[in-house]
Design a protein around this motif. Sequence first.
Motif, PDB file in Angstrom:
ATOM      1  N   GLU A  15     -15.194  -0.176  -3.895  1.00 21.53           N
ATOM      2  CA  GLU A  15     -15.805  -0.971  -2.834  1.00 21.53           C
ATOM      3  C   GLU A  15     -17.279  -1.261  -3.088  1.00 21.53           C
ATOM      4  O   GLU A  15     -17.753  -2.359  -2.848  1.00 21.53           O
ATOM      5  CB  GLU A  15     -15.630  -0.276  -1.471  1.00 21.53           C
ATOM      6  CG  GLU A  15     -14.180  -0.189  -1.038  1.00 21.53           C
ATOM      7  CD  GLU A  15     -13.456  -1.527  -1.016  1.00 21.53           C
ATOM      8  OE1 GLU A  15     -12.754  -1.823  -2.012  1.00 21.53           O
ATOM      9  OE2 GLU A  15     -13.597  -2.288  -0.058  1.00 21.53           O
ATOM     10  N   VAL A  70     -12.187   5.031   1.464  1.00 23.56           N
ATOM     11  CA  VAL A  70     -13.468   4.369   1.124  1.00 23.56           C
ATOM     12  C   VAL A  70     -14.655   5.313   0.981  1.00 23.56           C
ATOM     13  O   VAL A  70     -15.662   4.909   0.418  1.00 23.56           O
ATOM     14  CB  VAL A  70     -13.911   3.281   2.130  1.00 23.56           C
ATOM     15  CG1 VAL A  70     -13.286   1.961   1.829  1.00 23.56           C
ATOM     16  CG2 VAL A  70     -13.765   3.710   3.545  1.00 23.56           C
ATOM     17  N   LYS A  83     -15.178  -8.132   3.956  1.00 25.57           N
ATOM     18  CA  LYS A  83     -15.320  -6.851   3.260  1.00 25.57           C
ATOM     19  C   LYS A  83     -15.555  -5.725   4.257  1.00 25.57           C
ATOM     20  O   LYS A  83     -16.692  -5.398   4.607  1.00 25.57           O
ATOM     21  CB  LYS A  83     -16.499  -6.956   2.282  1.00 25.57           C
ATOM     22  CG  LYS A  83     -16.756  -5.716   1.512  1.00 25.57           C
ATOM     23  CD  LYS A  83     -16.828  -6.002   0.036  1.00 25.57           C
ATOM     24  CE  LYS A  83     -16.645  -4.771  -0.795  1.00 25.57           C
ATOM     25  NZ  LYS A  83     -15.257  -4.375  -0.911  1.00 25.57           N
TER      26      LYS A  83
END
Length: 318
Positions: A174, A211, A193
């Motif tokens: 990410e 994440v 995003k």
Amino acid sequence: MGKPSKKKLCKLCKLKGLRKESVIYMKEHRLALCEEHFKEWFEKRVKETIKEFRMFKPNEKILVAVSGGKDSQTLWYVLNRLGYDADAFFIHLGIGDYSDESMEKVIELGKLLGKKPYIVKLEEDIGAGIPVLQNFVRGTACSVCGRIKRYQFNKIANDLGYNVVATGHNLDDESSSLLANLINWNLKYLARKYPVLPAEKGFPKKVKPLVKMTEEQIKLYAQLNNIPFTERSCPLGDTASLHFYKDVMNLIENHALGTKYRFYFEYLKKVYPIFSSLKEELIEGELQKCKICGQPSPSEICMVCRLKEKVKQQKEGS
Ligand code: AMP
Ligand code: FES
Ligand code: ZN
Ligand code: ZN
């Protein structure tokens, strides 16, 4: 992020007056942990991420997109371990041994978890795998593959009645893709995003519960728990640019610890709301229902249905 250090002792064990060697030293957290405490720390952090971003509720049915690689295999495992009702699906892309081996790892993990993964084979569903399909469209194998995967994620979730699809994207993925997209001012991408994308326009909710975890942490967690995964990468993929941005992020991280995390999470807090409010303007093209399969599509007939037709014509012609 450092290598497991023989000299470092687990910080949490030390608090209890015990001397236990660590399996990992996480420089950015100044934290050395033993196997047991690292597993606990990892699971707690995933659980907190799910809660913080309101990804799903404890009793919700979740569909994990598994590729056979360390990230998505770990995700499927850890969600079950945390008590969530997580099933999985795998798309066999028809890329020779690579797809076969990945599928084996998915089935193997399913056996460990007592769950049968859903499997879609492109060679059966569309009539051909990525190596053939890439010849029918403009763009790289990766770009057509990405579009087919997204189509399948949505279709499978809709067909099977799952409202949430979870993918294995990690902090390295990410933060490095954020960097690449900022450098190229790819606003359409930046407007979407976020670790949670709500269900809308016929698409299920999409979530990324890993994440906050780095590649190194995920790999170690997978190894410590004997989670089967393949280390092979796709032979068709042009990953040079992806690796380049990951290397750049690691370089910056080594210069200033915690940058990866700050870069991504401060973006989410401070900048994402601005781009997100422009989403409608940035993401052009209204979606309609594909006339053949009913899935959301920017054109009357979606790309996958067009591909099916092309494969059929080619087979009839030969
Ligand atoms: P990638 O785009 O290959 O980095 O993959 C991103 C995420 O998409 C992975 O973490 C998985 O959750 C999912 N994914 C990738 N390939 C597949 C596949 N063949 N079948 C199902 N899910 C996949
Ligand atoms: Fe999609 Fe390799 S996994 S092109
Ligand atoms: Zn410990
Ligand atoms: Zn269609």
